[in-house]
Design a protein around this motif. Structure first.
Motif, PDB file in Angstrom:
ATOM      1  N   ALA A  83      64.901   0.869  37.902  1.00  0.00           N
ATOM      2  CA  ALA A  83      64.685   2.204  38.456  1.00  0.00           C
ATOM      3  C   ALA A  83      65.871   2.633  39.314  1.00  0.00           C
ATOM      4  O   ALA A  83      66.323   3.782  39.260  1.00  0.00           O
ATOM      5  N   ARG A  84      66.391   1.705  40.103  1.00  0.00           N
ATOM      6  CA  ARG A  84      67.549   2.030  40.937  1.00  0.00           C
ATOM      7  C   ARG A  84      68.773   2.347  40.092  1.00  0.00           C
ATOM      8  O   ARG A  84      69.566   3.240  40.427  1.00  0.00           O
ATOM      9  N   LEU A  85      68.919   1.638  38.970  1.00  0.00           N
ATOM     10  CA  LEU A  85      70.033   1.935  38.068  1.00  0.00           C
ATOM     11  C   LEU A  85      69.893   3.329  37.478  1.00  0.00           C
ATOM     12  O   LEU A  85      70.874   4.074  37.350  1.00  0.00           O
ATOM     13  N   ALA A  86      68.679   3.682  37.111  1.00  0.00           N
ATOM     14  CA  ALA A  86      68.440   5.017  36.558  1.00  0.00           C
ATOM     15  C   ALA A  86      68.770   6.087  37.593  1.00  0.00           C
ATOM     16  O   ALA A  86      69.338   7.134  37.273  1.00  0.00           O
ATOM     17  N   ILE A  87      68.409   5.814  38.850  1.00  0.00           N
ATOM     18  CA  ILE A  87      68.724   6.761  39.929  1.00  0.00           C
ATOM     19  C   ILE A  87      70.235   6.891  40.105  1.00  0.00           C
ATOM     20  O   ILE A  87      70.774   7.994  40.193  1.00  0.00           O
ATOM     21  N   ASN A  88      70.921   5.761  40.140  1.00  0.00           N
ATOM     22  CA  ASN A  88      72.377   5.770  40.345  1.00  0.00           C
ATOM     23  C   ASN A  88      73.114   6.447  39.198  1.00  0.00           C
ATOM     24  O   ASN A  88      74.129   7.132  39.401  1.00  0.00           O
ATOM     25  N   ASN A  89      72.601   6.260  37.967  1.00  0.00           N
ATOM     26  CA  ASN A  89      73.258   6.822  36.782  1.00  0.00           C
ATOM     27  C   ASN A  89      72.788   8.237  36.461  1.00  0.00           C
ATOM     28  O   ASN A  89      73.340   8.876  35.562  1.00  0.00           O
ATOM     29  N   SER A  90      71.733   8.669  37.157  1.00  0.00           N
ATOM     30  CA  SER A  90      71.164  10.006  36.908  1.00  0.00           C
ATOM     31  C   SER A  90      70.824  10.193  35.435  1.00  0.00           C
ATOM     32  O   SER A  90      71.026  11.267  34.860  1.00  0.00           O
ATOM     33  N   ARG A  91      70.288   9.137  34.834  1.00  0.00           N
ATOM     34  CA  ARG A  91      69.967   9.199  33.407  1.00  0.00           C
ATOM     35  C   ARG A  91      68.737   8.330  33.118  1.00  0.00           C
ATOM     36  O   ARG A  91      68.645   7.196  33.592  1.00  0.00           O
ATOM     37  N   ALA A  92      67.820   8.877  32.320  1.00  0.00           N
ATOM     38  CA  ALA A  92      66.635   8.114  31.930  1.00  0.00           C
ATOM     39  C   ALA A  92      67.028   6.984  30.987  1.00  0.00           C
ATOM     40  O   ALA A  92      67.915   7.146  30.143  1.00  0.00           O
ATOM     41  N   THR A  93      66.361   5.849  31.132  1.00  0.00           N
ATOM     42  CA  THR A  93      66.677   4.678  30.323  1.00  0.00           C
ATOM     43  C   THR A  93      65.395   4.047  29.784  1.00  0.00           C
ATOM     44  O   THR A  93      64.428   3.875  30.525  1.00  0.00           O
ATOM     45  N   LEU A  94      65.414   3.703  28.505  1.00  0.00           N
ATOM     46  CA  LEU A  94      64.275   3.027  27.887  1.00  0.00           C
ATOM     47  C   LEU A  94      64.578   1.532  27.800  1.00  0.00           C
ATOM     48  O   LEU A  94      65.563   1.125  27.198  1.00  0.00           O
ATOM     49  N   ILE A  95      63.730   0.723  28.412  1.00  0.00           N
ATOM     50  CA  ILE A  95      63.916  -0.730  28.443  1.00  0.00           C
ATOM     51  C   ILE A  95      62.756  -1.409  27.718  1.00  0.00           C
ATOM     52  O   ILE A  95      61.595  -1.055  27.915  1.00  0.00           O
ATOM     53  N   THR A  96      63.089  -2.365  26.868  1.00  0.00           N
ATOM     54  CA  THR A  96      62.075  -3.128  26.145  1.00  0.00           C
ATOM     55  C   THR A  96      61.939  -4.521  26.756  1.00  0.00           C
ATOM     56  O   THR A  96      62.918  -5.251  26.887  1.00  0.00           O
ATOM     57  N   TYR A  97      60.726  -4.875  27.129  1.00  0.00           N
ATOM     58  CA  TYR A  97      60.411  -6.220  27.620  1.00  0.00           C
ATOM     59  C   TYR A  97      59.658  -6.943  26.503  1.00  0.00           C
ATOM     60  O   TYR A  97      58.562  -6.534  26.115  1.00  0.00           O
ATOM     61  N   ASP A  98      60.257  -8.004  25.988  1.00  0.00           N
ATOM     62  CA  ASP A  98      59.649  -8.762  24.883  1.00  0.00           C
ATOM     63  C   ASP A  98      59.203 -10.123  25.413  1.00  0.00           C
ATOM     64  O   ASP A  98      60.014 -11.030  25.592  1.00  0.00           O
ATOM     65  N   THR A  99      57.919 -10.272  25.665  1.00  0.00           N
ATOM     66  CA  THR A  99      57.395 -11.533  26.191  1.00  0.00           C
ATOM     67  C   THR A  99      56.830 -12.420  25.083  1.00  0.00           C
ATOM     68  O   THR A  99      56.131 -13.390  25.358  1.00  0.00           O
ATOM     69  N   THR A 100      57.127 -12.059  23.841  1.00  0.00           N
ATOM     70  CA  THR A 100      56.650 -12.889  22.726  1.00  0.00           C
ATOM     71  C   THR A 100      57.655 -13.977  22.369  1.00  0.00           C
ATOM     72  O   THR A 100      57.314 -14.951  21.689  1.00  0.00           O
ATOM     73  N   GLU A 101      58.926 -13.798  22.785  1.00  0.00           N
ATOM     74  CA  GLU A 101      59.971 -14.757  22.451  1.00  0.00           C
ATOM     75  C   GLU A 101      59.958 -15.947  23.407  1.00  0.00           C
ATOM     76  O   GLU A 101      59.690 -15.806  24.601  1.00  0.00           O
ATOM     77  N   ASP A 102      60.242 -17.102  22.886  1.00  0.00           N
ATOM     78  CA  ASP A 102      60.287 -18.320  23.697  1.00  0.00           C
ATOM     79  C   ASP A 102      61.665 -18.447  24.332  1.00  0.00           C
ATOM     80  O   ASP A 102      62.438 -19.354  24.057  1.00  0.00           O
ATOM     81  N   ASP A 103      61.976 -17.460  25.182  1.00  0.00           N
ATOM     82  CA  ASP A 103      63.284 -17.399  25.838  1.00  0.00           C
ATOM     83  C   ASP A 103      63.080 -17.450  27.343  1.00  0.00           C
ATOM     84  O   ASP A 103      62.544 -16.512  27.945  1.00  0.00           O
TER      85      ASP A 103
END
Length: 371
Positions: A65-85
């Protein structure tokens, strides 16, 4: 709706010079603690209201959220909790799903920013609102940008898409989601652009009308208000606990029943503890469009009321019987007023969610619909 109202209150209290972003869950595939439409308001001082998960993603969401504020641009982030990473945020916490979160910086001077649009929905009538959130844009899409939210009120709301082909596709998708009463992501493509949106069906809060004035109305209204449902009491005003007014939207006398707000999201609960009063109130409730009519007390008592009404010429149809819940509530062994209130609230929620209210351990399909 409770989370949205909390976000709006925090948004309205933002001090001058403070920046903020809104995180919104716009797509879920598989299992996730929160579903699409979950929101979190983040201020640049680290304060946050709402939530997008059970706590496993919020830490990273603050940074995004802070990055979006600093960049003044909306960002879509994908969280994938299915991977064994082990390096993937949220892995090992049991979510086992893919979650898309849109982080949108808020221009507090823009009266059409996402939170301002949510405010207009909350202030409006008890209509179902349809919000179209742009989550991703590629190619020539005119002035459309990720993060823009459109309050859909009809085909004329789609002119911003500047393409008859895409407008037609979106209209078909919106119409389908309205018929299903479900939110869903969607994507639309033409040769020169690709647009992804989140179609959100935003219903008003559940509206509960308690018809009675005994002491258990206090416990009932207090719990329902904690859920942020709309609560009205109809009864003998002089006999209603004065403290109850703190947990209700309105208290009216029996003679003013017809002035109450009753719509497709309304539950009417008969709880006067007086046989003749409940019988009279059932007749009045059946004349409304309320999809849920609950009757407190044993089933034999309700059946007696139904028989007497039939003998008097008021035959209860099969359709009406489907919306009568007697005894009202779920079978949880409730004994005192607070436990009875819990049983009743759970029963109302199950009915509006079209669930049977049984133990989840016996459910053979996923709790939430999966893609």
């Amino acid at each position: 709706m409770k989370e949205i109202k909390a976000i709006i209150r925090a948004y309205d209290a933002i001090e001058p010079g403070t920046h903020a972003a809104l995180a919104t869950v716009v797509r879920v595939e598989g299992s996730s603690y929160r579903r699409t439409g979950a929101r979190m308001l983040v201020l640049d001082d680290g304060t946050w209201i709402g939530g997008i998960s059970g706590g496993c993603l919020e830490g990273d969401a603050l940074k995004r959220a802070r990055l979006a504020i600093n960049n003044s641009r909306a960002t879509l982030i994908t969280y994938d909790t299915t991977e064994d990473d082990p390096h993937q945020i949220g892995v090992g916490l049991g979510c086992n799903g893919i979650i898309d979160v849109l982080f949108t910086p808020l221009d507090l001077k823009n009266k059409h920013n996402p939170v301002e649009i949510l405010k207009s929905c909350v202030k409006a009538s008890r209509d179902i609102h349809i919000l179209l959130t742009i989550t991703h844009v590629e190619g020539d899409a005119g002035d459309l940008r990720a993060g823009k939210v459109i309050n859909y009120t009809g085909p004329e709301s789609l002119t911003d898409f500047n393409s008859e082909v895409i407008q037609k596709q979106i209209l078909e998708k919106v119409t389908f989601q309205i018929s299903e009463s479900k939110s869903a992501p969607a994507q639309f493509t033409k040769p020169d652009c690709h647009i992804e949106i989140f179609v959100e069906i935003l219903p008003p809060e559940i509206n509960v009308i308690l018809m009675g004035h005994q002491y258990d109305v206090y416990a009932m209204s207090r719990l329902l208000k904690e859920l942020d449902w709309r609560v009205s009491i109809c009864g003998d005003i002089l006999k209603i606990n004065p403290q109850t007014s703190s947990f209700t939207d309105e208290i009216v006398s029996n003679s003013d029943f017809d002035k109450l707000t009753i719509d497709e999201h309304t539950a009417i609960v008969l709880m006067s503890h007086d046989y003749k009063t409940d019988k009279r109130n059932l007749s009045r409730a059946l004349l409304t469009t309320a999809p849920f009519i609950g009757m407190l007390g044993p089933k034999v008592r309700s059946e007696k009321i139904w028989k007497e009404l039939a003998d008097e010429g008021t035959q209860i149809s099969g359709i009406d019987m489907e919306r009568i819940y007697a005894p009202v509530g779920l079978d949880i062994g409730a004994v005192n007023p607070e436990e009875i209130a819990l049983s009743l609230a759970a029963g109302v929620k199950a009915a509006f969610a079209k669930r049977d209210g049984s133990f989840l351990k016996y459910r053979e399909t996923p709790i939430h619909q999966r893609k």
